[in-house]
Design a protein around this motif. Structure first.
Motif, short mmCIF file in Angstrom:
data_model
loop_
_atom_site.label_atom_id
_atom_site.label_comp_id
_atom_site.label_asym_id
_atom_site.label_seq_id
_atom_site.Cartn_x
_atom_site.Cartn_y
_atom_site.Cartn_z
N LEU A 17 0.84 -1.20 0.00
CA LEU A 17 0.00 0.00 0.00
C LEU A 17 0.87 1.26 0.00
N GLY A 18 1.95 1.24 0.76
CA GLY A 18 2.87 2.39 0.79
C GLY A 18 3.50 2.65 -0.56
N PHE A 19 3.92 1.62 -1.26
CA PHE A 19 4.52 1.81 -2.58
C PHE A 19 3.49 2.30 -3.59
N THR A 20 2.26 1.83 -3.49
CA THR A 20 1.21 2.27 -4.41
C THR A 20 0.94 3.75 -4.23
N ALA A 21 0.88 4.23 -3.00
CA ALA A 21 0.62 5.65 -2.74
C ALA A 21 1.75 6.50 -3.31
N CYS A 22 2.99 6.06 -3.16
CA CYS A 22 4.12 6.84 -3.67
C CYS A 22 4.09 6.93 -5.19
N GLU A 23 3.77 5.84 -5.85
CA GLU A 23 3.69 5.87 -7.30
C GLU A 23 2.60 6.83 -7.77
N ASN A 24 1.47 6.84 -7.09
CA ASN A 24 0.39 7.73 -7.44
C ASN A 24 0.83 9.18 -7.25
N ASP A 25 1.48 9.49 -6.14
CA ASP A 25 1.97 10.84 -5.88
C ASP A 25 2.96 11.28 -6.95
N ASP A 26 3.82 10.38 -7.39
CA ASP A 26 4.79 10.71 -8.44
C ASP A 26 4.08 11.06 -9.75
N ALA A 27 3.07 10.30 -10.09
CA ALA A 27 2.33 10.56 -11.33
C ALA A 27 1.60 11.89 -11.25
N VAL A 28 0.97 12.18 -10.11
CA VAL A 28 0.27 13.46 -9.93
C VAL A 28 1.28 14.60 -9.97
N PHE A 29 2.40 14.44 -9.29
CA PHE A 29 3.44 15.47 -9.26
C PHE A 29 3.87 15.83 -10.68
N ASP A 30 4.17 14.84 -11.48
CA ASP A 30 4.63 15.07 -12.85
C ASP A 30 3.59 15.82 -13.68
N ASN A 31 2.31 15.58 -13.44
CA ASN A 31 1.25 16.25 -14.19
C ASN A 31 0.91 17.64 -13.66
N LEU A 32 1.25 17.92 -12.41
CA LEU A 32 0.96 19.24 -11.82
C LEU A 32 1.94 20.32 -12.29
N ILE A 33 3.20 19.96 -12.34
CA ILE A 33 4.28 20.92 -12.52
C ILE A 33 4.18 21.67 -13.84
N GLY A 34 4.33 23.02 -13.74
CA GLY A 34 4.38 23.86 -14.91
C GLY A 34 3.05 24.11 -15.59
N ARG A 35 1.99 23.64 -14.99
CA ARG A 35 0.65 23.84 -15.56
C ARG A 35 -0.18 24.69 -14.61
N THR A 36 -1.23 25.30 -15.16
CA THR A 36 -2.17 26.06 -14.34
C THR A 36 -3.47 25.29 -14.28
N TRP A 37 -3.98 25.13 -13.06
CA TRP A 37 -5.22 24.39 -12.81
C TRP A 37 -6.26 25.38 -12.30
N ILE A 38 -7.40 25.43 -12.97
CA ILE A 38 -8.42 26.46 -12.73
C ILE A 38 -9.68 25.84 -12.13
N GLY A 39 -10.19 26.53 -11.08
CA GLY A 39 -11.43 26.08 -10.47
C GLY A 39 -11.78 26.89 -9.24
N ASP A 40 -12.87 26.51 -8.61
CA ASP A 40 -13.40 27.22 -7.45
C ASP A 40 -12.96 26.51 -6.17
N LEU A 41 -12.15 27.19 -5.36
CA LEU A 41 -11.73 26.64 -4.07
C LEU A 41 -12.50 27.26 -2.92
N GLY A 42 -13.48 28.12 -3.23
CA GLY A 42 -14.31 28.70 -2.19
C GLY A 42 -13.89 30.08 -1.73
N PHE A 43 -12.94 30.71 -2.40
CA PHE A 43 -12.51 32.06 -2.03
C PHE A 43 -13.54 33.09 -2.50
N ASN A 44 -13.53 34.26 -1.84
CA ASN A 44 -14.37 35.39 -2.24
C ASN A 44 -13.52 36.65 -2.30
N TYR A 45 -13.93 37.59 -3.15
CA TYR A 45 -13.29 38.89 -3.26
C TYR A 45 -14.40 39.93 -3.33
#
Length: 134
Positions: A17-45
């Motif tokens: 289970l520990g190795f599976t979680a790390c592999e998933n984090d690595d895949a997410v990390f690689d897809n996050l970097i250098g990109r912009t992700w847009i959505g509603d996190l609940g902030f107000n202005y």
């Protein structure tokens, strides 16, 4: 004798289970970097909801450029620095002392969408989807 075998099996399952979680984090990390992700996190202005544009850097820092959309137009609201990390399938977003801690648990990326369940200061805020800027 059977008790030892059960302990061994339990140990191996935990290790797997520990190795599976790390592999998933690595895949997410690689897809996050250098990109912009847009959505509603609940902030107000100024009493208007904003849309966040999170741009992740590999060094654990990100920028959240927020835009608001009132009926009479809209525009840029604020740019917030964010410290971020991935831990066991959770994307943790730390905006500093003025804001609550955000966690997107069970985070995964499917095509241009980042999905998971949003927790704000540990309180379940429901499912969330962020879209990759094209």
């Amino acid at each position: 004798m059977k008790r030892i075998n059960c302990v061994k099996v339990l140990f191996l399952m935990t290790l797997l289970l520990g190795f599976t979680a790390c592999e998933n984090d690595d895949a997410v990390f690689d897809n996050l970097i250098g990109r912009t992700w847009i959505g509603d996190l609940g902030f107000n202005y100024r009493d208007y909801p904003v849309e966040s544009g999170l741009k992740f850097n590999a060094n654990g820092f990100a920028t959240d450029d927020q835009y608001y959309f009132p009926e009479d137009g809209g525009g840029f609201a604020v740019s917030l620095p964010v410290r971020w990390k991935l831990e066991y399938g959770a994307l943790v977003l730390d905006y500093g002392n003025k804001y609550p801690l955000f966690e997107i648990r069970g985070v995964y990326i499917s095509g241009p969408y980042l999905k998971g369940r949003l927790y704000v200061d540990g309180v379940d805020d429901g499912n969330i989807t962020l879209e990759m800027e094209r």
